[in-house]
Design a protein around this motif. Structure first.
Motif, PDB file in Angstrom:
ATOM      1  N   ARG A  60       0.812  -1.217   0.000  1.00 48.18           N
ATOM      2  CA  ARG A  60       0.000   0.000   0.000  1.00 48.18           C
ATOM      3  C   ARG A  60       0.845   1.265   0.000  1.00 48.18           C
ATOM      4  O   ARG A  60       0.355   2.344  -0.336  1.00 48.18           O
ATOM      5  N   TRP A  94      -0.253  -0.025  -8.160  1.00 51.15           N
ATOM      6  CA  TRP A  94      -1.516   0.681  -8.387  1.00 51.15           C
ATOM      7  C   TRP A  94      -2.613  -0.306  -8.793  1.00 51.15           C
ATOM      8  O   TRP A  94      -3.786  -0.138  -8.404  1.00 51.15           O
ATOM      9  N   VAL A  97      -3.927  -1.685  -5.638  1.00 53.17           N
ATOM     10  CA  VAL A  97      -4.807  -0.744  -4.925  1.00 53.17           C
ATOM     11  C   VAL A  97      -6.238  -0.863  -5.450  1.00 53.17           C
ATOM     12  O   VAL A  97      -7.213  -0.973  -4.680  1.00 53.17           O
ATOM     13  N   GLY A  98      -6.369  -0.824  -6.764  1.00 55.29           N
ATOM     14  CA  GLY A  98      -7.703  -0.899  -7.351  1.00 55.29           C
ATOM     15  C   GLY A  98      -8.395  -2.213  -7.044  1.00 55.29           C
ATOM     16  O   GLY A  98      -9.592  -2.241  -6.707  1.00 55.29           O
ATOM     17  N   ARG A 100      -7.827  -4.223  -4.516  1.00 56.84           N
ATOM     18  CA  ARG A 100      -8.100  -4.324  -3.080  1.00 56.84           C
ATOM     19  C   ARG A 100      -9.404  -3.614  -2.711  1.00 56.84           C
ATOM     20  O   ARG A 100     -10.172  -4.085  -1.862  1.00 56.84           O
ATOM     21  N   HIS A 101      -9.652  -2.471  -3.355  1.00 54.70           N
ATOM     22  CA  HIS A 101     -10.825  -1.673  -3.006  1.00 54.70           C
ATOM     23  C   HIS A 101     -11.974  -1.848  -3.999  1.00 54.70           C
ATOM     24  O   HIS A 101     -13.034  -1.222  -3.833  1.00 54.70           O
ATOM     25  N   ILE A 103     -12.122  -0.912  -7.193  1.00 57.80           N
ATOM     26  CA  ILE A 103     -12.330   0.279  -8.020  1.00 57.80           C
ATOM     27  C   ILE A 103     -11.285   0.332  -9.129  1.00 57.80           C
ATOM     28  O   ILE A 103     -10.180  -0.203  -8.985  1.00 57.80           O
ATOM     29  N   VAL A 105      -8.317   1.972 -11.477  1.00 55.07           N
ATOM     30  CA  VAL A 105      -7.174   2.797 -11.092  1.00 55.07           C
ATOM     31  C   VAL A 105      -7.471   4.281 -11.238  1.00 55.07           C
ATOM     32  O   VAL A 105      -7.041   5.085 -10.408  1.00 55.07           O
ATOM     33  N   GLU A 107     -10.088   5.824 -10.622  1.00 56.89           N
ATOM     34  CA  GLU A 107     -10.786   6.258  -9.419  1.00 56.89           C
ATOM     35  C   GLU A 107      -9.830   6.319  -8.233  1.00 56.89           C
ATOM     36  O   GLU A 107      -9.894   7.249  -7.413  1.00 56.89           O
ATOM     37  N   ALA A 108      -8.925   5.350  -8.147  1.00 57.52           N
ATOM     38  CA  ALA A 108      -7.925   5.356  -7.075  1.00 57.52           C
ATOM     39  C   ALA A 108      -7.014   6.578  -7.178  1.00 57.52           C
ATOM     40  O   ALA A 108      -6.542   7.098  -6.163  1.00 57.52           O
ATOM     41  N   HIS A 340      -8.189  10.278 -15.990  1.00 61.93           N
ATOM     42  CA  HIS A 340      -8.097  11.061 -14.749  1.00 61.93           C
ATOM     43  C   HIS A 340      -7.527  12.462 -14.949  1.00 61.93           C
ATOM     44  O   HIS A 340      -8.001  13.425 -14.338  1.00 61.93           O
ATOM     45  N   PRO A 379     -12.007  -3.462 -11.620  1.00 58.76           N
ATOM     46  CA  PRO A 379     -11.055  -3.073 -10.568  1.00 58.76           C
ATOM     47  C   PRO A 379      -9.609  -3.109 -11.054  1.00 58.76           C
ATOM     48  O   PRO A 379      -9.243  -3.913 -11.912  1.00 58.76           O
TER      49      PRO A 379
END
Length: 402
Positions: A60, A94, A97-98, A100-101, A103, A105, A107-108, A340, A379
Motif C-alpha cells: 500500500r 496501483w 490498490v484498485g 483491493r478496493h 475500483i 485505477v 478512481e484510485a 483522470h 477493478p
C-alpha cells in the motif's frame, strides 16, 4: 498491511522487448506491470536490486516505494533499466490498490475527469518495435508488401490518403506517421536535403488531398534530427496543419534547444515519451519549450511519477497525451491516467496490435467506440496477463519469494 510475498517476471522471445512484472500479496492478489526495451536488463534489475528490498514490505505504501526506487544514483537518470523496472513495479502496485478496493485505477488516482477520451492511431505494423532485442524500428523498402489490412506503416508510405480514409471509416479522427525517418541516416540527422524533404512531405499532401481537414495528423520525428534539420522539417509541415510534431530533436531534455526550435516554427511541439521522472518535464515547461506533454508510463517511473507530470501539464495549461506503441499493460495504465488527468486530450493506440497480439497476451484492453476509448470499469488496471503466457515454450519465468 498488505505484505508482498512474491515477485515474478515473465518474458517471451516472440516479443523480446517486453517484460512483465507480477507482484503477489498475502491477500492473494496479483498486480501487473510492464516494462519495454531491454527486457533482460529490466528482469535483472527487478530480481537483483528491487526484489530483495521490496519483498515483505507493505504494497500500500506506493509513494515510499516509488521514492526509494527512483533515488538518483548512477543509472537512475531518464528511462534507464532501473527506471523501467521501477515503472513496472509501480504499475503493479496501483493495480493492487484498485483490486483491493474494488475500483478502477483512475478512481484510485482521484477520480475521472471524463467518461472517455479520443484516441489516435499510430500507423505502425503488426510487430512494430516489439520483436527485436535491439529495438530497431521496421523500415519500409520498395519491395515491402502489406502483411494484413492494418499494416499501416506500409500503408502510409504507399497511399497515405487511402489509409486516412480507412481510419475515418472506423471512427479514428487522428493519425500519426513518420515518413522522414529513413532520410536521417544519410547525414546522421544533421541536415535534410530538399529532395528528401519533399519526399517526406508527400504522405501529408496525399492525406489532405484525400480527406481534407477531416483527420488530424501528428508527425513523429523520433529524436533523429539536429535543431537545424528539425526546423527545416517543422517549417515545411506548417502548410499541412499538423496537430503536433513529436520529439523533433535528438536530446529531448535539452530545454534551451527545444525552446529555440519552438520559437522558430509555428507547428506545436510535443514531447516526450523518452523522458524519465517529473524533473525534465518541469524544466521543459519552465523554458516554454513544449506545446503538448507526452509521457510513457513504462519509462517515466509509472503512474506515481506520471500523475506528477500530468499535474505539471495542468499547472502550465498544456495538453497531456499518454504514449503507447509498446505493450498492452502500459496502454491500460496510460488510459487510466488519461481518463483522470484534467488536461488530457488523447490516448495513443495502434490498431494493428489491438487487433492481433495484444489480446493474445492479456485479458482486458481498451473499448473504443467512435474513436474514443471508454473509461475502464473493472477493478485495478482492468487487465491481467493470460496464465498461458508464462507457460509458453519461448517464455522465461523468474520468481522471487520472501
Amino acid at each position: 498491511m498488505s505484505k508482498i510475498t512474491e515477485i515474478r517476471t515473465i518474458r517471451i522471445a516472440e516479443r523480446a522487448n517486453l517484460c512483465w512484472v507480477e507482484i503477489v500479496t498475502d491477500e492473494k492478489l496479483t498486480g501487473l506491470g510492464e516494462a519495454f526495451r531491454g527486457a533482460e536488463a529490466v528482469e535483472r534489475v527487478v530480481h537483483e536490486q528491487i526484489a530483495p528490498w521490496l519483498l515483505g514490505r507493505d504494497s500500500r505504501r506506493i509513494a515510499e516505494v516509488s521514492r526509494h526506487l527512483l533515488m538518483p544514483y548512477i543509472g537512475f537518470h531518464s528511462a534507464s533499466a532501473e527506471v523501467r523496472g521501477a515503472s513496472a513495479v509501480d504499475m503493479a502496485l496501483w493495480d493492487l490498490v484498485g483490486q483491493r478496493h474494488g475500483i478502477p485505477v483512475h478512481e484510485a488516482l482521484g477520480g475521472a475527469c471524463r467518461p472517455d477520451i479520443a484516441v489516435y492511431n499510430t500507423c505502425a505494423g503488426y510487430a512494430y518495435n516489439s520483436s527485436s532485442k535491439r529495438g530497431h524500428r521496421r523500415e519500409i523498402g520498395a519491395t515491402d508488401e502489406m502483411q494484413g489490412p492494418y499494416d499501416d506503416q506500409v500503408a502510409f508510405h504507399r497511399d497515405a490518403g487511402a489509409l486516412a480514409e480507412s481510419l475515418l471509416s472506423e471512427g479514428y479522427a487522428a493519425m500519426k506517421i513518420w515518413p522522414f525517418d529513413k532520410y536521417a541516416e544519410s547525414f546522421g540527422g544533421q541536415t535534410i536535403t530538399l529532395p528528401d524533404l519533399k519526399a517526406g512531405l508527400e504522405p501529408f499532401a496525399k492525406i489532405r488531398a484525400a480527406v481534407g481537414d477531416r483527420i488530424e495528423i501528428m508527425a513523429e520525428l523520433h529524436s533523429l534530427w539536429s535543431s537545424h534539420a528539425a526546423e527545416r522539417i517543422c517549417r515545411a509541415l506548417e502548410d499541412y496543419g499538423v496537430f503536433w510534431v513529436e520529439d523533433p530533436i535528438g536530446k529531448m531534455d535539452d530545454a534551451r534547444a527545444l525552446a529555440d526550435l519552438r520559437r522558430r516554427t509555428s507547428v506545436p511541439i510535443c514531447g516526450s515519451e523518452t523522458l524519465g521522472g517529473a524533473v525534465p518535464f518541469r524544466d521543459l515547461l519552465a523554458a516554454d519549450a513544449l506545446d503538448v506533454v507526452m509521457v510513457d508510463l513504462a519509462w517515466c517511473g509509472g503512474l506515481t511519477e506520471g500523475r506528477k507530470i500530468a499535474a505539471l501539464a495542468e499547472a502550465y495549461a498544456k495538453p497531456f497525451a499518454p504514449h503507447d506503441c509498446t505493450g498492452p499493460v502500459a496502454l491500460m495504465a496510460g488510459l487510466h491516467l488519461a481518463i483522470h488527468a484534467p488536461t488530457a486530450i488523447y490516448q495513443e493506440v495502434v490498431r494493428a496490435t489491438l487487433s492481433t497480439w495484444y489480446p493474445e497476451l492479456v485479458t482486458g484492453l481498451p473499448v473504443i467506440r467512435d474513436g474514443r476509448a471508454q473509461a475502464p470499469a473493472a477493478p485495478g488496471l482492468g487487465t491481467a496477463l493470460r496464465p498461458e503466457v508464462a507457460h509458453r515454450e519461448d517464455a522465461t519465468l523468474r520468481v522471487a519469494t520472501g
